[in-house]
Scaffold this active site. Sequence first.
Site, PDB file in Angstrom:
ATOM      1  N   HIS A   1       3.357   8.661 -14.957  1.00 52.87           N
ATOM      2  CA  HIS A   1       4.668   9.196 -14.621  1.00 52.87           C
ATOM      3  C   HIS A   1       5.736   8.671 -15.359  1.00 52.87           C
ATOM      4  CE1 HIS A   1       3.978   5.630 -12.378  1.00 52.87           C
ATOM      5  NE2 HIS A   1       5.345   5.600 -12.167  1.00 52.87           N
TER       6      HIS A   1
ATOM      7  N   CYS B   1      10.597  -5.338   2.215  1.00 49.41           N
ATOM      8  CA  CYS B   1       9.521  -5.780   1.530  1.00 49.41           C
ATOM      9  C   CYS B   1       9.384  -7.312   2.065  1.00 49.41           C
ATOM     10  CB  CYS B   1       9.468  -5.931  -0.136  1.00 49.41           C
ATOM     11  SG  CYS B   1       7.856  -6.580  -0.577  1.00 49.41           S
TER      12      CYS B   1
ATOM     13  N   CYS C   1       8.952  -6.517  -9.888  1.00 47.16           N
ATOM     14  CA  CYS C   1       9.002  -5.057  -9.165  1.00 47.16           C
ATOM     15  C   CYS C   1      10.408  -4.254  -9.813  1.00 47.16           C
ATOM     16  CB  CYS C   1       9.365  -5.239  -7.712  1.00 47.16           C
ATOM     17  SG  CYS C   1       9.368  -3.430  -6.741  1.00 47.16           S
ATOM     18  N   ASP C   2      10.192  -2.907 -10.262  1.00 51.85           N
ATOM     19  CA  ASP C   2      11.116  -2.277 -10.737  1.00 51.85           C
ATOM     20  C   ASP C   2      11.440  -1.018  -9.812  1.00 51.85           C
ATOM     21  OD1 ASP C   2       8.692  -0.609 -11.231  1.00 51.85           O
ATOM     22  OD2 ASP C   2       8.909  -0.393 -13.148  1.00 51.85           O
ATOM     23  N   THR C   3      11.293  -1.148  -8.697  1.00 53.10           N
ATOM     24  CA  THR C   3      11.564  -0.133  -7.547  1.00 53.10           C
ATOM     25  C   THR C   3      12.846  -0.410  -6.678  1.00 53.10           C
ATOM     26  OG1 THR C   3       9.198   0.691  -7.732  1.00 53.10           O
ATOM     27  CG2 THR C   3      10.449   1.233  -5.910  1.00 53.10           C
TER      28      THR C   3
ATOM     29  N   GLU D   1      -0.096   2.232  -0.738  1.00 48.56           N
ATOM     30  CA  GLU D   1       0.048   1.129  -1.515  1.00 48.56           C
ATOM     31  C   GLU D   1       0.653   0.289  -1.008  1.00 48.56           C
ATOM     32  OE1 GLU D   1       1.937   3.257  -5.048  1.00 48.56           O
ATOM     33  OE2 GLU D   1       0.271   4.601  -5.411  1.00 48.56           O
TER      34      GLU D   1
ATOM     35  N   CYS E   1       7.282 -12.033  -5.526  1.00 47.12           N
ATOM     36  CA  CYS E   1       7.352 -10.895  -6.552  1.00 47.12           C
ATOM     37  C   CYS E   1       8.588 -10.911  -7.328  1.00 47.12           C
ATOM     38  CB  CYS E   1       6.816  -9.641  -5.500  1.00 47.12           C
ATOM     39  SG  CYS E   1       6.385  -8.177  -6.905  1.00 47.12           S
TER      40      CYS E   1
ATOM     41  N   PHE F   1       5.427  11.351  -1.980  1.00 44.57           N
ATOM     42  CA  PHE F   1       5.626  10.016  -1.904  1.00 44.57           C
ATOM     43  C   PHE F   1       6.847   9.664  -0.887  1.00 44.57           C
ATOM     44  CE2 PHE F   1       3.040   9.731  -5.427  1.00 44.57           C
ATOM     45  CZ  PHE F   1       2.758   8.358  -5.863  1.00 44.57           C
TER      46      PHE F   1
END
Length: 210
Positions: free
Chosen positions: A204, A24, A42-44, A109, A39, A18
């Site tokens: 995951h 973003c 998002c949890d990233t 993605e 958005c 990855f």
Amino acid sequence: MFYTLQGEGFHTGRPAVFCRFTGCNLWSGREQDRAQSVCQFCDTDFVGTDGQNGGKFKQPADLAQAIATQWPSGRGHRFVVFTGGEPALQLDDRLIAELHRLDFVCAVETNGTLALPDAVDWVCISPKGVAQVALTRCNELKLVYPQVDAPPERFTELQADYRYLSPINDYREQTIVPARNHATQACIDYCLSHPEWHLTLQAHKIVNID
């Protein structure tokens, strides 16, 4: 950059490197801006370049080599997934060419609002809120569900080989409970009544893979 198993969608369980880009176009990544962003779930963490094996790379070949060092030595079936943030802000044809030279299959993605390099091998679009999807074709459509502003019916005309619904998780939760919460049940119900859609879970997180 990190080597792991793909946790969701068509390639679930497939070993992959990855490569997470910073930045973003739908959210700054800063908590104080979340409520005003397109958005909001998002949890990233995609702010900065100091994450695991992170950094800045002057040339595409440098980044390609860094990605290659993450793959097990002497093993084939090389697969890299570009994600973010929004990878389309930085991903270009030169990097894809370098990775193809190193025998990598390249997947991305994306939220689908920006153009992508033509040579990407696998495109997964994950639409977000009211943002208009500019891409018209993808291998995989993965929709976080339910979203008030992004119901599945909005993407009927988008050509996709596979369509997935992914239950929305509360970004404030610190653990993921693989139970039939309301979002998971909503996905199950929708897929059963619309069999062109399939359920995908964040495996995951369920099995605690980094």
